[in-house]
Design an enzyme around this catalytic site. Sequence first.
Site, PDB file in Angstrom:
ATOM      1  CD  GLN A  87     -52.254 -35.650 -41.181  1.00 34.03           C
ATOM      2  OE1 GLN A  87     -52.940 -33.874 -40.680  1.00 34.03           O
ATOM      3  NE2 GLN A  87     -53.430 -35.508 -41.966  1.00 34.03           N
ATOM      4  N   GLY A  92     -52.178 -35.468 -52.337  1.00 32.35           N
ATOM      5  CA  GLY A  92     -50.949 -36.154 -51.303  1.00 32.35           C
ATOM      6  C   GLY A  92     -50.949 -37.295 -51.725  1.00 32.35           C
ATOM      7  CB  CYS A 138     -55.693 -44.216 -45.336  1.00 26.91           C
ATOM      8  SG  CYS A 138     -55.229 -43.361 -46.120  1.00 26.91           S
TER       9      CYS A 138
END
Length: 435
Positions: free
Chosen positions: A234, A95, A380
């Site tokens: 997502q 992604g 992250c």
Amino acid sequence: MTGQNATSQDTQTQESQAVQSDRPERELYLDAAASDAVPASVIEAMTPFLTEGYGNPSSVHASGKTAARALDAARASFATNLGAHAGDVIFTSGGTEADNLAVKGIALAQIRREREAGAAAATASTPTRASTPIPASASQYSPAHRILISAVEHPAVAQSAQWLHDFFDFEVVRIPVDAQAHIDLDALSREARRGATLACIMMANNEVGTIEPVSRAVRICHDAAVPVHVDAVQAAGTIPVDFRGLDADTLAVSGHKFGAPKGLGALLTRSRVAIEPIVSGGGQERGLRSGTPNVAGAIALAVALHEACAGMEERNAHLAASRDALIKAICEAVPGATLTGDPVNRLPGHASFTFPNVNGEALLVDLDARGIEVSSGSACAIGRHEAPGTLLAMGLSETEAKSALRFSFREPLHHTDIRRIAQALHASMTALYAM
Ligand code: PLP
């Protein structure tokens, strides 16, 4: 005492050790929004292309052709499950790379167009000059060097936009969101009408699970002639994604969110939008992503997505029932627990909360010691424990945002699991308050 004061490392370690002794046998993994297991069927489908059909799909011999055919079939199946055409799919390393390619690639293509147009115009008006110098700063080109991003975009989008600001003077305009993280469509419309290179809107938020009004956002931007990149990392494999139906210009997908191995993803693109590659080389993937294609990985992506999309509606009904039961159980077990994001229009296996007077990271560590694995925000940010950006954009204070936990799952939860989570959370809160 408050949880905030209870987060010294020593105290945390003692607390974790205290519950470590009676650590339950079975971990409850509730972090599927970060990553999830790869089903045996996916491993089985991809393995032959590591052990037997290992040819390079660009090679002209039989092994190469076998690999190329498998890659084509995977691309076609993958595209179909996303409402795209096979030719729309650019396989990437995930992604993050897909978001980078869309945001940087579309902006760089605009810069190339402007340079070429500038050079042609200068050559026509000064025919004696052999070449025209390229302007030193991108800000000399056009007043529409603006990137619109929702204030809740993932860093893969937000940092790509920031990079365009740092290196090419693009203005980055953050479109605000409401208290449930929905993008403000009036603000988007106002800013789009002022002109922009690109608008970026995520389909579903990773931190609070809110499903964004992307369809309306795309129409608003297109009415102002602004192309749209949708981060569907997502969403893909979790809720229906129809790339062509949505009419987005580009759309990013990540495999490890729906059962493929990590490091696999794709950018869907429409040919009407020019993109400059950010990985240069042998010209694979329509010249937009050079590098020998990961054939086994593409097969894993296609098979995992196919399995995730089969029976999605029925599975999501069960997931949403589990989610709502979990929300109820947590709110009953922990007074003051507050659901974040849209209570209804949210991802089916996603429940996120803030908790009163406690540090989310301390809570996460304590829950982990009790065998409950959750996240305190986006994957992250873990390890740095910054306040989740989405919650700040929704208007929460830094202290509230730092108390957040996310519970995400791709399989419905058993009622005994829900009870266990609520009890563990209650015990963790009690332990942290008592410290
Ligand atoms: N976009 C969103 C909304 C995400 O949630 C993530 C990862 O969690 C990414 C982009 C980055 O995807 P990847 O982990 O495949 O690089």
